[in-house]
Enzyme design. Structure first.
Site, PDB file in Angstrom:
ATOM      1  N   TRP A 325       0.794  -1.246   0.117  1.00 43.99           N
ATOM      2  CA  TRP A 325      -0.060   0.010   0.169  1.00 43.99           C
ATOM      3  C   TRP A 325       0.816   1.235  -0.025  1.00 43.99           C
ATOM      4  CZ3 TRP A 325      -0.419   4.145   3.234  1.00 43.99           C
ATOM      5  CH2 TRP A 325      -1.369   4.988   3.332  1.00 43.99           C
ATOM      6  N   HIS A 326       1.980   1.158   0.744  1.00 43.69           N
ATOM      7  CA  HIS A 326       2.926   2.396   0.882  1.00 43.69           C
ATOM      8  C   HIS A 326       3.420   2.638  -0.525  1.00 43.69           C
ATOM      9  CE1 HIS A 326       2.485   1.684   5.090  1.00 43.69           C
ATOM     10  NE2 HIS A 326       2.607   2.644   5.161  1.00 43.69           N
ATOM     11  N   GLY A 327       3.871   1.882  -1.545  1.00 49.42           N
ATOM     12  CA  GLY A 327       4.367   2.128  -2.671  1.00 49.42           C
ATOM     13  C   GLY A 327       4.626   1.001  -3.639  1.00 49.42           C
ATOM     14  N   PHE A 486       2.424   8.692  -1.099  1.00 57.48           N
ATOM     15  CA  PHE A 486       1.673   7.150  -0.995  1.00 57.48           C
ATOM     16  C   PHE A 486       0.148   7.300  -1.339  1.00 57.48           C
ATOM     17  CE2 PHE A 486       5.021   6.639   2.247  1.00 57.48           C
ATOM     18  CZ  PHE A 486       5.850   6.067   1.305  1.00 57.48           C
TER      19      PHE A 486
END
Length: 486
Positions: A325-327, A486
């Site tokens: 989800w963060h990248g 993000f």
């Protein structure tokens, strides 16, 4: 528009005056003003992406209305999947298209096949990961009949686009935030003062702690091959406080700003660096995302109710998805998997809920055991942050290999400039003062709230002025909020 910009310093008072002195007679007008202000706030960065947010809003509002009248289970599932596919489709395209394309090419190259695809120069819309999850929570809760779908499109649009937390959270649940748009709001002086206090604290975290730490973290990480292991440890520590000051500072400003307009947002950080184990850390770090994944992914997968295999599987799924989800980078996936490895022994031994209350509650200092557990948990967290910050996996392992070498025991040194060395010492001193304040105020909703309990009004104002001066005098070179990417 950044919270720490002149633009926002002008924008906020204008919206505040219009909200409480022009539209205060009509709830619908207040909500409409929030929608307009939020779209201006978001469009200030790039107006072209307003259409994405508007389209998601229309889709999820329409799905919610249809779910209210539809009783056929198959059709209800189809409606839910429309919402999921639209929202995650946008997120997947803008955030992960090139990642999957590059890895697809790499996979075929292992078998000697050379593919030359056309990659796209895609701009990632700011905040898409946040408002996508926020509006998805609405569709899922309506589908599960936990929430009555709204008939008020303006209120729903305000919920999706609410500018204080639009681009970096907290990720609010529809069950908590949406009903606040239905209720008439009256100005509460004490709530507004508390909001201003939290904004001040958030700005201090951002411009004094995070932005200054960023300068040295970037210097060390970007030139890590030139430094000793001890210096790289220092770089990892700088990043550790950069990301905390940056993200929790944003959340503080968002929550404080919301209070100015009569809204309550959920606490997103609860002194995570004082955690005694990794399970406690994840109950205190980015709480809105952790609880989102827990409720909408981990529990539906079976949570920790099954056998050992199911517990292991679900733990890795939740942490790896959180990392992804963060990248769109393997470093985030490794970071998530590493946290799963940290977490599993606690889960399998049923010790993951041992530390539910704040450490050393009612005491000035922790005991030796508590201090040791805090130090161990913090060290593991710093180690994991190296993967989060590294440019790629090779960089992360190279960074770690230097740390775990004989140069770990040398004196940290990363510049020949006396000025920079002096300024870095000021930053380190600021971080120490910051963490002392965090410790003193750890039983409050945010550390600076402790100031309101000082009996002397004059002393309180002296503290406020000192912090305002610190923000002006000690602010680092302005950096974009980390979680904007993000």
């Amino acid at each position: 528009m950044y919270f720490n910009s002149i633009d926002f310093a002008v924008f906020l008072p204008i919206v505040f005056i219009l909200y409480w002195f022009v539209t205060n007679k009509s709830l619908k007008l207040q909500n409409l003003l929030i929608v307009v202000a939020s779209y201006v706030f978001y469009g200030w960065w790039d107006w072209r992406f307003l259409s994405l947010m508007l389209f998601s809003t229309i889709v999820d509002y329409s799905v919610g209305r249809k779910l209210q009248t539809e009783n056929n289970d198959t059709k209800r599932k189809i409606l839910l999947w429309i919402s999921i596919l639209v929202n995650l489709g946008f997120l997947g395209f803008f955030k992960y298209y090139n990642f999957f394309l590059d890895n697809f090419v790499s996979a075929f190259s292992l078998f000697g096949t050379d593919i030359q695809p056309n990659s796209l120069n895609i701009i990632l819309p700011v905040g898409i990961s946040f408002y996508t999850f926020q509006t998805l929570s609405y569709s899922i809760d309506v589908y599960k009949r936990k929430l009555e779908p709204t008939k008020d499109f303006i209120a729903f649009a305000a919920f999706v686009s609410f500018f204080p937390q639009l681009v970096a959270g907290p990720i609010e649940r529809a069950t908590h935030l949406l009903p606040q748009f239905y209720t008439k709001r009256t100005f509460d002086y004490s709530k507004a003062v508390d909001g201003m206090r939290q904004i001040l604290w958030g700005l201090f975290k951002k411009v004094v702690i995070a932005d200054n730490c960023a300068e040295y973290a970037n210097m060390i990480f970007n030139n890590s091959a030139d430094y000793s292991g001890s210096t790289l440890v220092l770089g990892a520590l700088f990043f550790t406080f950069q990301i905390y000051g940056d993200f929790s500072g944003y959340s503080d400003i968002a929550i404080g700003t919301s209070r100015l307009f009569g809204f309550d947002l959920m606490q997103n950080f609860n002194f995570p660096y004082f955690s005694r184990d990794i399970a406690e850390f994840w109950r205190r770090w980015h709480i809105s995302l952790s609880t989102w994944f827990r409720d909408y992914l981990y529990i539906p997968l079976g949570g920790s109710r099954g056998g050992i295999w199911m517990k292991v599987r679900n733990t890795f799924i939740i942490f790896i998805v959180s990392g992804f989800w963060h990248g769109a980078n393997w470093t985030f996936i490794i970071w998530g998997a590493l946290n799963a490895v940290y977490f599993l022994p606690l889960l399998l031994t049923k010790n993951n809920r041992n530390n539910l209350d704040i450490v050393a509650k009612g005491r000035y200092l922790p005991n030796i055991k508590e201090f040791s557990l805090i130090f161990l948990t913090f060290s593991l967290t710093v180690l994991a942050w190296i993967f989060f910050r590294a440019e790629n996996i090779e960089h992360a392992f190279s960074y770690l290999s230097t740390i775990f070498s004989s140069t770990l025991f040398s004196v940290p040194h990363f510049t020949d400039s006396g000025r920079i060395q002096y300024e870095s010492l000021i930053t380190i001193f600021s971080v120490i003062i910051f963490m002392i304040i965090e410790w003193i105020g750890r039983e409050e909703q945010f550390a600076f709230a402790k100031v309101q309990k000082i009996p002397s009004k004059w002393l309180r104002w002296i503290i406020y002025i000192l912090f305002m001066m610190a923000i002006i005098v000690l602010s680092g070179q302005s950096q974009e909020f980390i979680y904007f990417q993000f």
